[in-house]
Motif scaffolding. Structure first.
Motif, PDB file in Angstrom:
ATOM      1  N   UNK A 100      35.246 -15.089  -0.561  1.00  0.00           N
ATOM      2  CA  UNK A 100      35.582 -15.655  -1.462  1.00  0.00           C
ATOM      3  C   UNK A 100      35.438 -16.921  -1.002  1.00  0.00           C
ATOM      4  N   UNK A 101      36.155 -16.872   0.216  1.00  0.00           N
ATOM      5  CA  UNK A 101      35.916 -18.568   1.040  1.00  0.00           C
ATOM      6  C   UNK A 101      37.854 -19.033   1.299  1.00  0.00           C
ATOM      7  N   UNK A 102      38.272 -18.066   1.298  1.00  0.00           N
ATOM      8  CA  UNK A 102      39.417 -17.754   1.857  1.00  0.00           C
ATOM      9  C   UNK A 102      39.766 -17.058   2.313  1.00  0.00           C
ATOM     10  N   UNK A 103      40.822 -17.725   3.941  1.00  0.00           N
ATOM     11  CA  UNK A 103      40.179 -16.537   4.805  1.00  0.00           C
ATOM     12  C   UNK A 103      41.024 -15.230   4.822  1.00  0.00           C
ATOM     13  N   UNK A 104      42.235 -15.358   4.264  1.00  0.00           N
ATOM     14  CA  UNK A 104      43.698 -14.902   4.129  1.00  0.00           C
ATOM     15  C   UNK A 104      42.953 -13.474   3.078  1.00  0.00           C
ATOM     16  N   UNK A 105      42.241 -14.004   2.293  1.00  0.00           N
ATOM     17  CA  UNK A 105      41.532 -13.075   1.069  1.00  0.00           C
ATOM     18  C   UNK A 105      40.183 -11.878   1.995  1.00  0.00           C
ATOM     19  N   UNK A 106      39.796 -12.792   2.348  1.00  0.00           N
ATOM     20  CA  UNK A 106      38.447 -12.210   3.116  1.00  0.00           C
ATOM     21  C   UNK A 106      38.745 -11.060   4.489  1.00  0.00           C
ATOM     22  N   UNK A 107      39.770 -12.143   4.850  1.00  0.00           N
ATOM     23  CA  UNK A 107      40.235 -10.706   6.414  1.00  0.00           C
ATOM     24  C   UNK A 107      40.472  -9.336   5.439  1.00  0.00           C
ATOM     25  N   UNK A 108      41.608  -9.695   4.503  1.00  0.00           N
ATOM     26  CA  UNK A 108      42.264  -8.477   3.740  1.00  0.00           C
ATOM     27  C   UNK A 108      41.432  -7.192   2.721  1.00  0.00           C
TER      28      UNK A 108
ATOM     29  N   UNK B  29      32.468  -0.907  13.996  1.00  0.00           N
ATOM     30  CA  UNK B  29      32.505  -1.212  12.339  1.00  0.00           C
ATOM     31  C   UNK B  29      32.994  -3.263  12.940  1.00  0.00           C
ATOM     32  N   UNK B  30      32.671  -3.262  11.854  1.00  0.00           N
ATOM     33  CA  UNK B  30      32.617  -5.047  11.656  1.00  0.00           C
ATOM     34  C   UNK B  30      33.367  -5.624  10.505  1.00  0.00           C
ATOM     35  N   UNK B  31      34.551  -6.688  11.356  1.00  0.00           N
ATOM     36  CA  UNK B  31      36.154  -6.672  10.018  1.00  0.00           C
ATOM     37  C   UNK B  31      35.720  -8.267  10.761  1.00  0.00           C
ATOM     38  N   UNK B  32      36.564  -8.647   9.814  1.00  0.00           N
ATOM     39  CA  UNK B  32      36.591 -10.492   9.615  1.00  0.00           C
ATOM     40  C   UNK B  32      38.380 -10.187  10.377  1.00  0.00           C
TER      41      UNK B  32
END
Ligand SMILES: C[S@@+](CC[C@H](N)C(=O)[O-])C[C@H]1O[C@@H](n2cnc3c(N)ncnc32)[C@H](O)[C@@H]1O
Length: 189
Positions: free
Chosen positions: A110-118, A143-146
């Protein structure tokens, strides 16, 4: 470099570095790769598992066929896709468990750091729970995670089920990327 060396994506190098450092896949292993398109990790897994191993991939997107790889197109979050994978594993290997589960899945950004992390934490949590159903005792999971504020609690959760859990930031990731790989070795149910 990836194209020159016949790999389908630069992601291949990330798995090679992880392998070099942690020895995740060995010859003869049964490996499952979640979010595998276009297939760079599948190629590396295929080489490492060798002719005596088996490699399975799942993705929402179609991939060009790869020799010696069973590909399932579908959403990993849907039970129906997982069931197709389980059936393919039993039919191909005669086994119900696998040695290694990999996940390079990324959510829609989404480009929003918190949303992409969640979103990323949600995906990786599902991958972890699935890995716990599928892995043999002593099996490995990557596994990959932001990165973000839920990262530490993921590490704690994974540490309860694996003998070794490490975060690995690959040199092959773009410098600006917040992605990190969680490397888990030695599954103990
Ligand atoms: C970074 S790419 C993987 C690259 C791959 N490791 C390689 O080496 O070529 C992430 C992939 O995850 C897939 N993906 C994301 N969510 C998924 C889901 N719920 N089910 C299946 N695949 C998913 C995407 O379609 C995308 O192809």
């Amino acid at each position: 470099m990836a194209k020159k060396e016949h790999y389908r994506s630069r992601a291949s190098y990330k798995l090679m570095y992880i392998q070099e450092k942690y020895g995740i896949i060995k010859e003869g292993d049964v490996v499952v790769d979640l979010g595998c398109a276009p297939g760079g990790w599948l190629q590396v897994a295929r080489e490492l598992a060798g002719a005596s191993g088996s490699v399975f991939g799942i993705d929402l997107e179609e991939i060009e066929p790869l020799d010696g790889v069973v590909f399932i197109r579908g959403n990993f979050l849907r039970e129906e896709t997982r069931e197709r994978l389980r059936t393919a594993i039993v039919e191909t290997t005669g086994r119900e468990n696998v040695d290694v589960v990999l996940s390079d899945m990324s959510p829609n950004i989404s480009g929003n750091y918190s949303i992409d992390h969640a979103r990323s934490v949600d995906l990786v949590t599902h991958a972890f729970e699935f890995a716990c159903q599928l892995l043999v005792h002593g099996g490995n999971f990557v596994a990959k995670v932001f990165q973000g504020d839920m990262y530490e609690s993921l590490i704690r959760k994974f540490s309860a089920k694996f003998a070794l859990v490490k975060g690995y930031k690959s040199d092959a990731s773009r410098k600006s990327s917040s992605e990190i790989y969680i490397v888990c070795k030695g599954y103990c149910p």
